[in-house]
Design an enzyme around this catalytic site. Structure first.
Site, PDB file in Angstrom:
ATOM      1  N   ASP A  36       3.589  -1.968   9.028  1.00 38.54           N
ATOM      2  CA  ASP A  36       3.238  -2.580   7.749  1.00 38.54           C
ATOM      3  C   ASP A  36       4.421  -2.527   6.782  1.00 38.54           C
ATOM      4  OD1 ASP A  36       1.838  -3.660   5.659  1.00 38.54           O
ATOM      5  OD2 ASP A  36       0.129  -2.308   5.833  1.00 38.54           O
ATOM      6  N   ASP A  37       4.899  -3.689   6.361  1.00 38.01           N
ATOM      7  CA  ASP A  37       5.909  -3.766   5.286  1.00 38.01           C
ATOM      8  C   ASP A  37       7.258  -3.142   5.629  1.00 38.01           C
ATOM      9  OD1 ASP A  37       3.986  -5.048   3.800  1.00 38.01           O
ATOM     10  OD2 ASP A  37       3.955  -3.606   2.154  1.00 38.01           O
ATOM     11  N   CYS A  75       0.193  -9.332   4.193  1.00 37.34           N
ATOM     12  CA  CYS A  75      -0.653  -8.623   5.176  1.00 37.34           C
ATOM     13  C   CYS A  75      -1.800  -9.463   5.729  1.00 37.34           C
ATOM     14  CB  CYS A  75      -1.292  -7.382   4.566  1.00 37.34           C
ATOM     15  SG  CYS A  75      -0.135  -6.196   3.915  1.00 37.34           S
ATOM     16  N   LYS A 129      -5.089  -0.010  10.427  1.00 36.89           N
ATOM     17  CA  LYS A 129      -5.460  -0.969   9.378  1.00 36.89           C
ATOM     18  C   LYS A 129      -6.152  -2.228   9.915  1.00 36.89           C
ATOM     19  CE  LYS A 129      -2.999  -3.782   5.922  1.00 36.89           C
ATOM     20  NZ  LYS A 129      -1.930  -3.728   4.903  1.00 36.89           N
ATOM     21  N   HIS A 131      -7.891  -4.926   7.162  1.00 32.42           N
ATOM     22  CA  HIS A 131      -7.518  -5.794   6.044  1.00 32.42           C
ATOM     23  C   HIS A 131      -7.874  -7.267   6.242  1.00 32.42           C
ATOM     24  CE1 HIS A 131      -4.583  -6.245   2.412  1.00 32.42           C
ATOM     25  NE2 HIS A 131      -5.857  -6.227   2.065  1.00 32.42           N
ATOM     26  N   HIS A 223       3.875   1.004   4.537  1.00 28.26           N
ATOM     27  CA  HIS A 223       3.308   0.554   3.271  1.00 28.26           C
ATOM     28  C   HIS A 223       3.254   1.754   2.324  1.00 28.26           C
ATOM     29  CE1 HIS A 223       0.603  -1.450   0.452  1.00 28.26           C
ATOM     30  NE2 HIS A 223       0.633  -2.546   1.191  1.00 28.26           N
ATOM     31  N   ASP A 286       4.378  -6.651   9.994  1.00 30.49           N
ATOM     32  CA  ASP A 286       3.509  -7.767   9.599  1.00 30.49           C
ATOM     33  C   ASP A 286       4.202  -8.755   8.660  1.00 30.49           C
ATOM     34  OD1 ASP A 286       3.503  -6.053   7.366  1.00 30.49           O
ATOM     35  OD2 ASP A 286       1.363  -6.290   6.970  1.00 30.49           O
ATOM     36  N   ASN A 287       5.150  -8.249   7.856  1.00 27.00           N
ATOM     37  CA  ASN A 287       5.932  -9.117   6.952  1.00 27.00           C
ATOM     38  C   ASN A 287       7.142  -8.312   6.505  1.00 27.00           C
ATOM     39  OD1 ASN A 287       3.028  -8.487   5.198  1.00 27.00           O
ATOM     40  ND2 ASN A 287       4.934  -7.525   4.499  1.00 27.00           N
TER      41      ASN A 287
END
Ligand SMILES: *[C@@H]1O[C@H](CO)[C@@H](O)[C@H](O)[C@H]1NC(C)=O
Ligand SMILES: *[C@@H]1O[C@H](CO)[C@@H](O)[C@H](O)[C@H]1NC(C)=O
Ligand SMILES: *[C@@H]1O[C@H](CO)[C@@H](O)[C@H](O)[C@H]1NC(C)=O
Ligand SMILES: *[C@@H]1O[C@H](CO)[C@@H](O)[C@H](O)[C@H]1NC(C)=O
Ligand SMILES: *[C@@H]1O[C@H](CO)[C@@H](O)[C@H](O)[C@H]1NC(C)=O
Length: 562
Positions: A36-37, A75, A129, A131, A223, A286-287
């Site tokens: 994540d991130d 996300c 996660k 989301h 994250h 994810d990004n």
């Protein structure tokens, strides 16, 4: 039967099982490590010497480095793209993220990757996660194709007590951590990366190897945690980075380091169960990282422009790699343009699963290209089309269109440049560090030499070809809030030279494509209306659905593969 006959007979059986997609112990295990991130520049295989990630790097060098891998810039759309194989505009997930008290999520009509793999005989596991919405019971992972979920529903939680605290609202901080639908599996005090890794290892240890495994290990890392305590990492990890002066960045490095350790433990667990020789492992973020602004974690997407939730390469290009003994070619850097929507058809093909015809996928099967290291094929990608916030981004091979931006363009520049003086002193022995990493110990390592590491790392290190100041000339200036911009990524991967003034008709061709996509877009599914029934105070201080509906369609969930 002679040996020759026996092997011919076996290969017929094997190829037969592949075309029918029947459950068979030889279906490969699929493991997706979803980060994540994480910044593009925060894995050392892309060239950074500041935070060394020997396990992730060993994984990447032994497999295929996805050097032009694209994802949605946020996300919720990114996870929707992975699980559906469709652009977010085709699932209504193109606008923003699911906010905890908003009653919406990934619409139920779409058949998700875990449903398709479960129907093909896989044991399906989500750790971490989600989301994609939880307001209704049937939005949650175990009612959407996962046999088992251990983790959380919202965008982030506290790394230690696993509460989600919505600071903007007068809600109590609720625990957001559960096992399947059950509360009470808090593991209060265990660092989230370690808790999720322990569960992944447990799942692997107890896995019935007569069945193939489909597992998404969907980390909280890297994250931020809750807004009142965003940067959290075990002290012993943070202490490995005294060379990083900025305390926020140093804590971030600790989060990355813990994640790197987790990758080692996860791969080792697969090896211990002798599952690696029949597994496909995919790892990516994810990004891009949010370097500044909301939920900023001090991550770096350098040298690319922009960050998470922007239309620029810094938000869209993901650090990723794939490894499998089923890849005939490994140890190489792929410059194939590939997108999160591609994994559903790609992994299904690799697993010999014949997908139903009526899925209306946007993704493309990239398995042959990856497996055989074929010449990169031409590709168009719709990166962003959010008509609520009013911005879009589209790419046809090297040509890119950007119109509008987010946050009034405040994060549109080149962020996350790292101080050259803050290299990790261990970098002097970088190649040895990678070779002696946990991951490299358990993978087939004969081919990974110091020279090969240097060579691959060089190929995966991205730079801006021209550092001249001429991009500041007004003819090249990009003001996406005023007019669309146009870039040639082959010559200008850092998006410095807006060519809109020079090639207005070429820009127009790309804009036409965006307008065509707009015709096929469905309305955003977001319902931006807070529902006070979400308040954890009403659910025993847990985050939980506030509508018990379970539709017939979802409980059946079955997909006929015939
Ligand atoms: C905040 O929530 C508490 C209990 O949940 C309630 O007593 C209080 O009146 C609320 N305050 C506001 C300003 O809504
Ligand atoms: C978690 O542990 C801390 C420290 O012991 C405690 O203060 C907190 O109330 C616990 N949280 C929950 C949700 O039990
Ligand atoms: C993987 O290794 C195990 C243990 O050595 C063996 O039983 C199994 O047949 C192997 N699978 C494949 C696909 O090679
Ligand atoms: C470009 O952005 C502006 C401002 O949001 C918008 O009015 C216009 O329709 C956009 N053009 C396209 C093709 O999306
Ligand atoms: C639950 O959701 C369904 C479908 O949106 C709706 O019809 C129903 O009224 C909701 N129930 C409650 C208690 O809100």
């Amino acid at each position: 039967m002679s040996l020759w006959h026996l092997s011919a007979f076996l290969s017929i059986i094997l190829s037969f099982s592949h075309v029918t997609g029947l459950t068979h112990p030889t279906n490969p295990n699929i493991i997706i490590i979803l980060i994540d991130d994480l910044g593009f520049n925060d894995v050392s295989f892309h060239g950074s010497n500041q935070i060394l990630t020997p396990n992730i790097d060993a994984f990447a060098y032994n497999g295929v480095i996805l050097n032009r891998y694209y994802v949605p810039n946020l996300c919720t759309p990114s996870r929707a793209a992975l699980l559906t194989g469709k652009y977010p505009i085709h699932t209504g997930m193109q606008h923003f993220v699911q906010i905890p008290d908003e009653p919406w999520g990934l619409p139920l009509g779409h058949r998700l990757m875990p449903q398709l793999f479960r129907d093909a005989g896989y044991s399906t596991q989500l750790i971490g996660k989600w989301h994609l919405g939880f307001w209704r019971k049937d939005q949650t992972p175990t009612l959407r194709g996962f046999d088992h979920h251990y983790g959380y529903y919202n965008g982030y939680i506290d790394y230690y007590d696993h509460t989600h605290y919505m600071m903007s609202k007068n809600y109590t901080a609720g625990v957001d951590f559960r096992q399947d639908l059950k509360r009470g599996y808090l593991e209060n005090g265990t660092y989230a990366t370690e808790a999720f890794t322990a569960e992944a290892v447990r799942v692997i240890e107890h896995h019935d190897t007569e069945r193939p495994l489909f597992m998404i290990l969907s980390h909280l890392a890297v994250h931020t945690g809750n807004e009142n305590n965003p940067m959290q990492a075990p002290l012993e990890e943070v202490n490995k980075f005294p060379h990083i002066i900025n305390t926020k960045r140093r804590t971030y490095a600790g989060m990355v380091s813990s994640l790197d350790k987790s990758v080692g433990q996860t791969i080792r667990a697969l090896s211990v169960r002798s599952m690696l020789n029949n597994s496909i492992v995919l790892l990516y973020s994810d990004n891009g990282a949010p370097t500044l602004g909301i939920h900023s974690n001090a991550g770096s997407n350098h040298p690319f422009r922009g960050q998470k939730e922007s239309p620029w390469e810094g938000g869209l290009r993901s650090a990723g790699a794939i490894w499998s003994p089923l890849l005939k070619n490994r140890n190489y850097v792929s410059n194939q343009i590939i997108h999160a929507i591609d994994w559903l058809p790609t992994l299904a093909a690799a697993a010999g699963i014949v997908l139903p015809k009526n899925l209306h996928l946007d993704g493309v099967n990239m398995w042959p290209t990856l497996k055989d290291n074929l010449e990169p094929q031409s590709r168009s990608l719709l990166h962003v089309l959010d008509d609520v916030f009013g911005y879009s981004s589209f790419m046809q091979d090297n040509l890119k269109y950007v119109n509008g931006s987010r946050f009034e363009g405040r994060f549109d520049s080149w962020l996350g440049d790292l101080y050259a003086g803050e290299d990790d002193p261990l970098v002097a022995d970088y190649e040895k560090l990678v070779i002696s990493s946990d991951v490299n110990q358990v993978l087939d390592t004969d081919t990974l030499t110091e020279g090969r590491i240097q060579y691959l790392r060089g190929l995966a290190t991205n730079s801006c070809p021209s550092n001249k100041e001429d991009h500041k000339q007004s003819i090249y200036r990009c003001q996406p809030l005023k007019a669309p911009c146009y870039f040639d990524l082959d010559n200008d991967p850092c998006e410095r030279y807006n060519l809109a003034n020079l090639y207005p008709s070429k820009l127009q061709l790309l804009e036409n494509k965006v307008n065509n996509f707009r015709l096929s877009a469905i309305k955003s599914s977001r319902i931006p209306i807070p529902d006070l029934r979400a308040n954890p105070a009403l659910h025993g201080d847990y985050w939980e659905w506030w509508n018990d509906t379970v539709t017939e369609k979802v409980t059946n969930g079955a997909v006929n593969l015939k």
